[in-house]
Design a protein around this motif. Structure first.
Motif, short mmCIF file in Angstrom:
data_model
loop_
_atom_site.label_atom_id
_atom_site.label_comp_id
_atom_site.label_asym_id
_atom_site.label_seq_id
_atom_site.Cartn_x
_atom_site.Cartn_y
_atom_site.Cartn_z
N THR A 165 0.86 -1.18 0.00
CA THR A 165 0.00 0.00 0.00
C THR A 165 0.89 1.23 0.00
O THR A 165 2.10 1.15 0.29
CB THR A 165 -0.89 0.05 1.25
OG1 THR A 165 -0.03 0.16 2.40
CG2 THR A 165 -1.74 -1.21 1.38
N LEU A 166 0.31 2.39 -0.28
CA LEU A 166 1.09 3.62 -0.22
C LEU A 166 1.61 3.86 1.19
O LEU A 166 2.75 4.30 1.38
CB LEU A 166 0.27 4.81 -0.70
CG LEU A 166 0.00 4.85 -2.20
CD1 LEU A 166 -0.81 6.08 -2.56
CD2 LEU A 166 1.28 4.82 -3.00
N ASP A 167 0.78 3.56 2.19
CA ASP A 167 1.23 3.72 3.57
C ASP A 167 2.40 2.77 3.87
O ASP A 167 3.37 3.16 4.53
CB ASP A 167 0.08 3.45 4.55
CG ASP A 167 -0.94 4.58 4.56
OD1 ASP A 167 -0.55 5.74 4.32
OD2 ASP A 167 -2.13 4.30 4.81
N GLY A 168 2.29 1.53 3.40
CA GLY A 168 3.36 0.56 3.62
C GLY A 168 4.65 0.96 2.94
O GLY A 168 5.74 0.83 3.50
N ILE A 169 4.53 1.47 1.71
CA ILE A 169 5.71 1.92 0.97
C ILE A 169 6.33 3.13 1.66
O ILE A 169 7.55 3.22 1.82
CB ILE A 169 5.34 2.22 -0.50
CG1 ILE A 169 4.97 0.91 -1.21
CG2 ILE A 169 6.49 2.93 -1.21
CD1 ILE A 169 4.33 1.11 -2.57
N ALA A 170 5.48 4.07 2.08
CA ALA A 170 5.98 5.26 2.78
C ALA A 170 6.73 4.87 4.05
O ALA A 170 7.82 5.38 4.33
CB ALA A 170 4.82 6.20 3.10
N LYS A 171 6.14 3.94 4.79
CA LYS A 171 6.79 3.50 6.04
C LYS A 171 8.13 2.84 5.74
O LYS A 171 9.13 3.11 6.42
CB LYS A 171 5.87 2.52 6.77
CG LYS A 171 6.42 2.07 8.10
CD LYS A 171 5.44 1.16 8.82
CE LYS A 171 6.02 0.69 10.14
NZ LYS A 171 5.13 -0.22 10.85
N ALA A 200 -0.89 5.88 -9.42
CA ALA A 200 -0.55 5.46 -10.78
C ALA A 200 0.83 5.97 -11.18
O ALA A 200 1.61 5.27 -11.83
CB ALA A 200 -1.61 5.94 -11.77
N GLY A 201 1.15 7.21 -10.78
CA GLY A 201 2.47 7.76 -11.07
C GLY A 201 3.58 6.97 -10.41
O GLY A 201 4.65 6.74 -11.00
N LEU A 202 3.33 6.52 -9.18
CA LEU A 202 4.31 5.68 -8.48
C LEU A 202 4.49 4.35 -9.22
O LEU A 202 5.61 3.90 -9.44
CB LEU A 202 3.87 5.43 -7.04
CG LEU A 202 4.68 4.39 -6.25
CD1 LEU A 202 6.13 4.81 -6.10
CD2 LEU A 202 4.06 4.16 -4.88
N LEU A 203 3.38 3.74 -9.62
CA LEU A 203 3.47 2.45 -10.33
C LEU A 203 4.17 2.62 -11.67
O LEU A 203 5.00 1.78 -12.05
CB LEU A 203 2.07 1.87 -10.51
CG LEU A 203 1.38 1.41 -9.23
CD1 LEU A 203 -0.07 1.06 -9.49
CD2 LEU A 203 2.11 0.22 -8.61
N GLU A 204 3.86 3.69 -12.40
CA GLU A 204 4.54 3.95 -13.68
C GLU A 204 6.05 4.08 -13.46
O GLU A 204 6.85 3.51 -14.20
CB GLU A 204 4.00 5.24 -14.31
CG GLU A 204 2.62 5.13 -14.88
CD GLU A 204 2.57 4.48 -16.25
OE1 GLU A 204 3.63 4.20 -16.84
OE2 GLU A 204 1.46 4.25 -16.73
N ALA A 205 6.43 4.83 -12.43
CA ALA A 205 7.86 5.01 -12.14
C ALA A 205 8.50 3.68 -11.74
O ALA A 205 9.65 3.41 -12.09
CB ALA A 205 8.04 6.05 -11.04
N LEU A 206 7.76 2.85 -11.02
CA LEU A 206 8.27 1.54 -10.64
C LEU A 206 8.51 0.68 -11.88
O LEU A 206 9.55 0.05 -12.03
CB LEU A 206 7.29 0.85 -9.69
CG LEU A 206 7.68 -0.54 -9.19
CD1 LEU A 206 8.99 -0.50 -8.41
CD2 LEU A 206 6.58 -1.12 -8.32
N PHE A 207 7.55 0.67 -12.82
CA PHE A 207 7.73 -0.08 -14.07
C PHE A 207 8.93 0.44 -14.85
O PHE A 207 9.74 -0.34 -15.36
CB PHE A 207 6.48 0.03 -14.95
CG PHE A 207 5.23 -0.55 -14.34
CD1 PHE A 207 5.28 -1.61 -13.47
CD2 PHE A 207 4.00 -0.01 -14.65
CE1 PHE A 207 4.12 -2.14 -12.92
CE2 PHE A 207 2.84 -0.52 -14.10
CZ PHE A 207 2.90 -1.58 -13.23
N ASP A 208 9.04 1.77 -14.94
CA ASP A 208 10.17 2.36 -15.65
C ASP A 208 11.50 1.97 -15.00
O ASP A 208 12.48 1.67 -15.68
CB ASP A 208 10.05 3.88 -15.72
CG ASP A 208 8.91 4.34 -16.61
OD1 ASP A 208 8.41 3.53 -17.43
OD2 ASP A 208 8.51 5.52 -16.50
N GLY A 209 11.50 1.97 -13.66
CA GLY A 209 12.71 1.58 -12.94
C GLY A 209 13.09 0.13 -13.18
O GLY A 209 14.27 -0.19 -13.35
#
Length: 196
Positions: free
Chosen positions: A39-45, A62-71
């Motif tokens: 989750t976003l909270d889990g990732i933030a933590k 969605a922006g986080l997921l896109e960046a994750l795919f790009d990474g």
């Protein structure tokens, strides 16, 4: 006198470090032996930042997921220029297959989990479908650049053969064997059959 635009290189570097820390945390959570709920909270933590910092860095989930795919793609060195520069269509298809096999092999646990999560998450499903469609479009462009005319059904089959599920099935069946060869052979066989 107009106000001077202030741009701090240190501030920009700190923002980039924060983005990288968040992406690293997201990938680590996906690849963990006992993954927690992603989750976003889990990732933030996990990144030791606030949820708002995640939003500030990526705008949306969605922006986080896109960046994750790009990474993941950058980490795997995804580059189709070799496929487009190959001397013939057989070599082009082999390079295309090898490129995506390297991508799937770079972080199969994270990719497998993302695909599994997409079953229950419509936003993630949409993003993965868009990425898969990009691969299909690239395949069609690769064949068109070679003057190859095949029907959409053939492109669909080759596209499926170069997908994660085929790669993962072969890689898990025999972890000692590089599945790139069998996938490339299957792609070539479908292409040859389609050309008659």
């Amino acid at each position: 006198m107009s106000p001077r635009v202030y741009k701090s290189d240190k501030r920009q570097a700190a923002a980039e470090d924060t983005r990288l820390r968040i992406l690293t945390a997201a990938r680590s959570l996906l690849a963990a032996a006992k993954p927690t709920q992603i989750t976003l909270d889990g990732i933030a933590k996990a990144a030791d930042v606030s949820r708002q910092t995640v939003y500030n860095a990526f705008g949306t989930r969605a922006g986080l997921l896109e960046a994750l795919f790009d990474g993941l793609a950058t980490r795997a060195g995804v580059d189709l220029s070799e496929a487009f520069a190959a001397p013939d269509v057989d070599a082009a298809l082999r390079r295309f297959t090898e490129t995506f096999s390297r991508f799937w092999a770079a972080d199969p646990v994270a990719i497998r989990r993302l695909r599994g999560m997409a079953v229950l998450d419509s936003e993630l499903d949409r993003l993965l479908r868009e990425r898969d469609d990009m691969r299909r479009t690239a395949l069609g462009s690769l064949l068109a650049a070679r003057g190859v005319e095949v029907g959409p059904e053939t492109i669909d089959v080759v596209w499926q053969l170069t997908g994660f599920e085929v790669y993962d099935g072969l890689a898990r069946r025999d972890p000692e064997r590089d599945p790139t060869g069998p996938i490339a052979d299957a792609v070539s066989a479908v292409y040859a059959a389609a050309r008659g």
